[in-house]
Scaffold this motif. Structure first.
Motif, PDB file in Angstrom:
ATOM      1  N   MET A  18     -79.667 -24.214  -8.942  1.00 22.46           N
ATOM      2  CA  MET A  18     -80.345 -24.266  -7.516  1.00 22.46           C
ATOM      3  C   MET A  18     -81.358 -22.984  -7.136  1.00 22.46           C
ATOM      4  O   MET A  18     -80.829 -21.979  -7.614  1.00 22.46           O
ATOM      5  CB  MET A  18     -78.972 -23.944  -6.540  1.00 22.46           C
ATOM      6  N   GLU A  19     -82.754 -23.310  -6.912  1.00 25.37           N
ATOM      7  CA  GLU A  19     -83.607 -22.412  -6.525  1.00 25.37           C
ATOM      8  C   GLU A  19     -83.435 -21.692  -5.385  1.00 25.37           C
ATOM      9  O   GLU A  19     -83.790 -20.649  -5.372  1.00 25.37           O
ATOM     10  CB  GLU A  19     -84.919 -23.156  -6.990  1.00 25.37           C
ATOM     11  N   ALA A  20     -83.399 -22.194  -4.322  1.00 23.87           N
ATOM     12  CA  ALA A  20     -83.380 -21.681  -2.757  1.00 23.87           C
ATOM     13  C   ALA A  20     -82.285 -22.554  -1.942  1.00 23.87           C
ATOM     14  O   ALA A  20     -82.088 -23.646  -2.038  1.00 23.87           O
ATOM     15  CB  ALA A  20     -84.661 -21.698  -2.371  1.00 23.87           C
ATOM     16  N   THR A  21     -81.793 -21.756  -1.039  1.00 19.01           N
ATOM     17  CA  THR A  21     -80.839 -22.306  -0.136  1.00 19.01           C
ATOM     18  C   THR A  21     -81.476 -21.724   1.447  1.00 19.01           C
ATOM     19  O   THR A  21     -81.815 -20.625   1.430  1.00 19.01           O
ATOM     20  CB  THR A  21     -79.595 -21.896  -0.158  1.00 19.01           C
ATOM     21  N   ALA A  22     -81.398 -22.573   2.194  1.00 21.57           N
ATOM     22  CA  ALA A  22     -81.860 -22.112   3.649  1.00 21.57           C
ATOM     23  C   ALA A  22     -81.039 -22.651   4.651  1.00 21.57           C
ATOM     24  O   ALA A  22     -80.465 -23.713   4.499  1.00 21.57           O
ATOM     25  CB  ALA A  22     -83.206 -23.163   3.584  1.00 21.57           C
ATOM     26  N   ILE A  23     -80.922 -21.744   5.825  1.00 30.15           N
ATOM     27  CA  ILE A  23     -80.253 -22.188   6.930  1.00 30.15           C
ATOM     28  C   ILE A  23     -81.234 -21.714   8.041  1.00 30.15           C
ATOM     29  O   ILE A  23     -82.053 -20.821   7.821  1.00 30.15           O
ATOM     30  CB  ILE A  23     -78.955 -21.362   6.994  1.00 30.15           C
ATOM     31  N   SER A  24     -81.074 -22.292   9.309  1.00 31.39           N
ATOM     32  CA  SER A  24     -81.590 -21.924  10.478  1.00 31.39           C
ATOM     33  C   SER A  24     -80.531 -21.474  11.273  1.00 31.39           C
ATOM     34  O   SER A  24     -79.501 -22.021  11.442  1.00 31.39           O
ATOM     35  CB  SER A  24     -82.292 -23.382  11.000  1.00 31.39           C
ATOM     36  N   VAL A  25     -80.945 -20.447  12.329  1.00 34.59           N
ATOM     37  CA  VAL A  25     -80.001 -19.826  13.146  1.00 34.59           C
ATOM     38  C   VAL A  25     -80.456 -20.432  14.559  1.00 34.59           C
ATOM     39  O   VAL A  25     -81.762 -19.952  14.947  1.00 34.59           O
ATOM     40  CB  VAL A  25     -79.837 -18.372  13.062  1.00 34.59           C
ATOM     41  N   LYS A  26     -79.380 -21.079  15.405  1.00 33.53           N
ATOM     42  CA  LYS A  26     -80.180 -21.348  16.814  1.00 33.53           C
ATOM     43  C   LYS A  26     -79.662 -20.245  17.824  1.00 33.53           C
ATOM     44  O   LYS A  26     -78.474 -19.495  17.800  1.00 33.53           O
ATOM     45  CB  LYS A  26     -79.542 -22.717  17.256  1.00 33.53           C
ATOM     46  N   ASN A  27     -80.341 -20.083  18.955  1.00 28.30           N
ATOM     47  CA  ASN A  27     -79.989 -19.382  20.115  1.00 28.30           C
ATOM     48  C   ASN A  27     -78.983 -20.273  21.158  1.00 28.30           C
ATOM     49  O   ASN A  27     -78.663 -21.168  20.695  1.00 28.30           O
ATOM     50  CB  ASN A  27     -81.150 -18.647  20.974  1.00 28.30           C
ATOM     51  N   GLY A  28     -78.600 -19.269  22.253  1.00 28.92           N
ATOM     52  CA  GLY A  28     -77.774 -20.117  22.868  1.00 28.92           C
ATOM     53  C   GLY A  28     -78.297 -21.297  23.604  1.00 28.92           C
ATOM     54  O   GLY A  28     -77.472 -22.299  24.154  1.00 28.92           O
ATOM     55  N   LEU A  29     -79.728 -21.406  23.541  1.00 26.15           N
ATOM     56  CA  LEU A  29     -80.379 -22.723  24.166  1.00 26.15           C
ATOM     57  C   LEU A  29     -80.302 -23.857  23.234  1.00 26.15           C
ATOM     58  O   LEU A  29     -81.091 -24.898  23.313  1.00 26.15           O
ATOM     59  CB  LEU A  29     -81.758 -22.162  24.839  1.00 26.15           C
ATOM     60  N   GLY A  30     -80.068 -23.668  21.980  1.00 25.06           N
ATOM     61  CA  GLY A  30     -80.105 -24.598  20.946  1.00 25.06           C
ATOM     62  C   GLY A  30     -81.467 -24.484  19.999  1.00 25.06           C
ATOM     63  O   GLY A  30     -81.838 -25.327  19.426  1.00 25.06           O
ATOM     64  N   ASN A  31     -82.222 -23.429  20.410  1.00 25.13           N
ATOM     65  CA  ASN A  31     -83.375 -23.282  19.707  1.00 25.13           C
ATOM     66  C   ASN A  31     -83.569 -22.468  18.498  1.00 25.13           C
ATOM     67  O   ASN A  31     -82.829 -21.425  18.348  1.00 25.13           O
ATOM     68  CB  ASN A  31     -84.516 -22.816  20.815  1.00 25.13           C
ATOM     69  N   ASP A  32     -84.031 -22.851  17.537  1.00 28.48           N
ATOM     70  CA  ASP A  32     -84.158 -21.960  16.158  1.00 28.48           C
ATOM     71  C   ASP A  32     -84.983 -20.637  16.557  1.00 28.48           C
ATOM     72  O   ASP A  32     -86.060 -20.988  17.051  1.00 28.48           O
ATOM     73  CB  ASP A  32     -84.768 -22.724  15.079  1.00 28.48           C
ATOM     74  N   PHE A  33     -84.271 -19.500  16.101  1.00 25.38           N
ATOM     75  CA  PHE A  33     -85.143 -18.365  16.388  1.00 25.38           C
ATOM     76  C   PHE A  33     -85.182 -17.590  14.934  1.00 25.38           C
ATOM     77  O   PHE A  33     -85.894 -16.707  14.839  1.00 25.38           O
ATOM     78  CB  PHE A  33     -84.279 -17.418  17.400  1.00 25.38           C
ATOM     79  N   LEU A  34     -84.471 -18.042  13.823  1.00 24.28           N
ATOM     80  CA  LEU A  34     -84.424 -17.411  12.400  1.00 24.28           C
ATOM     81  C   LEU A  34     -84.219 -18.541  11.552  1.00 24.28           C
ATOM     82  O   LEU A  34     -83.288 -19.283  11.684  1.00 24.28           O
ATOM     83  CB  LEU A  34     -83.498 -16.363  12.595  1.00 24.28           C
TER      84      LEU A  34
END
Length: 136
Positions: free
Chosen positions: A1-17
């Protein structure tokens, strides 16, 4: 496995990280997006720390080029709470790509003065930040 990715959402459900571990380079890449609250910064920092711990990773490439606004109210928390845990997880080098937003840039300047126990440098250029992380 070369890379693993995740997205983090704010309270409004929008990705911020977006966080990606690059196994070949041995760094966690964190790309912050938009306007974040102090709670978003804390939540995101915890997610970055989880990746450091999971991958036993010594380096972070923290990209703030798409970040807007100030987060300097949490720099004390970062210094007193997050940094010791990140060092305990093996953090050695933290490359920070600065935001063109003046308020976000001022927040990172404050954080750099608080960094201890690992090397932290500010960059405007992604290639320079990566080169520094790869240098020993």
């Amino acid at each position: 496995m070369e890379a693993t990715a995740i997205s983090v959402k704010n309270g409004l459900g929008n990705d911020f990280l977006h966080i990606e571990y690059n196994e070949a380079s041995k760094w966690v890449y964190a790309r912050w997006v938009g306007d974040v609250t102090n709670e978003d910064v804390k939540h995101g920092a915890e997610k970055i720390l989880e990746q450091l711990q999971q991958h036993h990773c010594p380096h972070i490439l923290n990209d703030n080029r798409e970040l807007v606004g100030s987060w300097d109210e949490v720099t004390e928390w970062v210094q007193q709470d997050w940094m010791p845990r990140a060092i305990g997880a093996g953090l050695q080098k933290f490359a920070h790509i600065i935001s063109p937003d003046i308020f976000a840039a001022m927040s990172v300047e404050e954080m750099v003065t608080r960094a201890s126990g690992f090397e932290m440098r500010i960059f405007e250029d992604e290639a320079e930040a990566k080169a520094w992380l790869e240098s020993e």
